[in-house]
Scaffold this motif. Structure first.
Motif, PDB file in Angstrom:
ATOM      1  N   VAL A 183      -2.895   3.455   0.796  1.00 25.89           N
ATOM      2  CA  VAL A 183      -2.466   4.825   1.100  1.00 25.89           C
ATOM      3  C   VAL A 183      -3.680   5.734   1.262  1.00 25.89           C
ATOM      4  N   ARG A 184      -4.686   5.527   0.423  1.00 23.38           N
ATOM      5  CA  ARG A 184      -5.903   6.340   0.514  1.00 23.38           C
ATOM      6  C   ARG A 184      -6.595   6.167   1.866  1.00 23.38           C
ATOM      7  N   GLU A 185      -6.656   4.929   2.342  1.00 20.11           N
ATOM      8  CA  GLU A 185      -7.374   4.659   3.585  1.00 20.11           C
ATOM      9  C   GLU A 185      -6.594   5.118   4.815  1.00 20.11           C
ATOM     10  N   SER A 186      -5.283   4.855   4.835  1.00 22.80           N
ATOM     11  CA  SER A 186      -4.476   5.272   5.988  1.00 22.80           C
ATOM     12  C   SER A 186      -3.000   5.142   5.637  1.00 22.80           C
ATOM     13  N   GLU A 187      -2.301   6.261   5.620  1.00 21.78           N
ATOM     14  CA  GLU A 187      -0.872   6.222   5.300  1.00 21.78           C
ATOM     15  C   GLU A 187      -0.091   5.498   6.391  1.00 21.78           C
ATOM     16  N   ILE A 188      -0.501   5.686   7.635  1.00 20.75           N
ATOM     17  CA  ILE A 188       0.209   5.032   8.746  1.00 20.75           C
ATOM     18  C   ILE A 188       0.050   3.519   8.669  1.00 20.75           C
ATOM     19  N   MET A 193       2.266  -1.884   6.903  1.00 16.59           N
ATOM     20  CA  MET A 193       2.194  -3.094   6.073  1.00 16.59           C
ATOM     21  C   MET A 193       3.330  -3.166   5.059  1.00 16.59           C
ATOM     22  N   GLY A 194       4.254  -2.190   5.094  1.00 19.72           N
ATOM     23  CA  GLY A 194       5.409  -2.226   4.204  1.00 19.72           C
ATOM     24  C   GLY A 194       5.194  -1.550   2.861  1.00 19.72           C
ATOM     25  N   VAL A 195       4.131  -0.761   2.735  1.00 18.02           N
ATOM     26  CA  VAL A 195       3.874  -0.044   1.477  1.00 18.02           C
ATOM     27  C   VAL A 195       4.747   1.205   1.435  1.00 18.02           C
ATOM     28  N   PRO A 196       5.554   1.402   0.373  1.00 16.50           N
ATOM     29  CA  PRO A 196       6.358   2.626   0.252  1.00 16.50           C
ATOM     30  C   PRO A 196       5.449   3.807  -0.112  1.00 16.50           C
ATOM     31  N   VAL A 197       5.009   4.531   0.884  1.00 15.09           N
ATOM     32  CA  VAL A 197       3.963   5.543   0.707  1.00 15.09           C
ATOM     33  C   VAL A 197       4.389   6.629  -0.277  1.00 15.09           C
TER      34      VAL A 197
END
Length: 308
Positions: A183-188, A193-197
């Motif tokens: 999330v720190r590097e790029s929310e998009i 990648m399927g990370v629940p931001v």
């Protein structure tokens, strides 16, 4: 080198209460408290990349929760520290739900506003917090024994600090820690990648508040008094300076920054009017000339010197 540093630090922590005076032990307790407070800031700012300025508010919530739990309910310290962390974490989760709708400077302003509002609450809610008169914190109890000196509090504070450092390491190496960094590097890219931001940001905010609440309970172990003036923006700037100048995103930098600038804050105690100016200048200088932090800067120069 890291192993050697850990051995030296562990030896110093063990030997200190046998050779140091009361003030030095108090200072060690304070630096360990700052360390845990910085770990919370490290999680939300360094790991997750969310710019929060509310750490002093959660720290104050932890102090008052621990003090009132002992004063009103007579809870032993293990229960009061758990309550402090959970209450601060719950408040952090609620504030994060609102504030994390914003980004960047707007998030910083929203969390700054919350911190200022909480200081007003600490000053104005006289029946609970003591208001401008401050709050007398009753002695913490452990197994029925009252902790009435810095030397008695020291092993407890050390144990909590070591536990919280270990917990930070576990989080950093876990799936949640990897999600923070994504999330720190790029929310998009994280979403792709399927990370629940949103849930990841909330987790970072809640964990940061939990750490600050635990730090507040640590302070209540060896201190007998708290005043709202010590929970204002100056404390937030101090903690932010510790984390950024120590090395943003580095656990070692957060711990080292807490120690270095904790000592500096004691040296500047006699000049409170100039502290924010000095911390601000230090932040500007390091962000311009050593953005990776003090310890990375020293390490790079030592490597260059060794090669030469």
């Amino acid at each position: 080198m890291r192993a050697l540093g850990l051995i030296i630090a562990a030896t110093a922590l063990v030997v200190l209460p046998f050779v140091a005076t009361g003030y030095v032990i108090y200072l060690a307790n304070l630096l360990l408290t700052f360390t845990v407070l910085c770990l919370g800031m490290h999680i939300v700012v360094g790991e997750a990349g969310q710019f929060s300025l509310a750490q002093a508010a959660f720290y104050g919530i932890g102090i008052y929760t621990s003090g009132l739990a002992g004063q009103i309910f007579g809870w032993p310290f293990p229960l009061s520290i758990l309550a402090s962390g959970l209450v601060a974490g719950l408040v952090g989760l609620c504030i994060g739900t609102i504030a994390l709708r914003m980004r960047d400077i707007y998030l910083a302003l929203a969390t700054f506003a919350f911190g200022e509002a909480m200081q007003w609450v600490f000053l104005s809610w006289t029946p609970v917090t003591g208001g401008p008169n401050g709050l007398r914190i009753p002695p913490a109890t452990l197994f029925g024994i009252e902790i009435v000196s810095d030397k008695q509090a020291y092993p407890i504070v050390v144990a909590i600090a070591v536990l919280m450092i270990a917990l930070t390491l576990v989080i950093a190496r876990s799936r949640l820690g990897r999600a923070f960094r994504a999330v720190r590097e790029s929310e998009i890219a994280a979403l792709a990648m399927g990370v629940p931001v949103k849930a990841t940001k909330l987790a970072a905010f809640a964990l940061s508040a939990f750490f600050a609440g635990v730090a507040g309970a640590m302070f209540a172990v060896y201190s007998t008094y708290i005043h709202p003036d010590s929970l204002g923006f100056q404390t937030t700037i101090l903690v932010l300076t510790m984390v950024v100048v120590g090395g943003l995103g580095s656990l070692g930098g957060a711990v080292g920054g807490a120690i270095v600038f904790g000592l500096m804050s004691e040296l500047l105690r006699q000049a409170p009017s100039y502290q924010e100016i000095i911390y601000g200048l230090i932040l500007i200088v390091f962000m311009m000339f050593a953005p990776r932090g003090l310890f990375a800067f020293l390490g790079d120069n030592l490597k260059r010197f060794a090669r030469a």
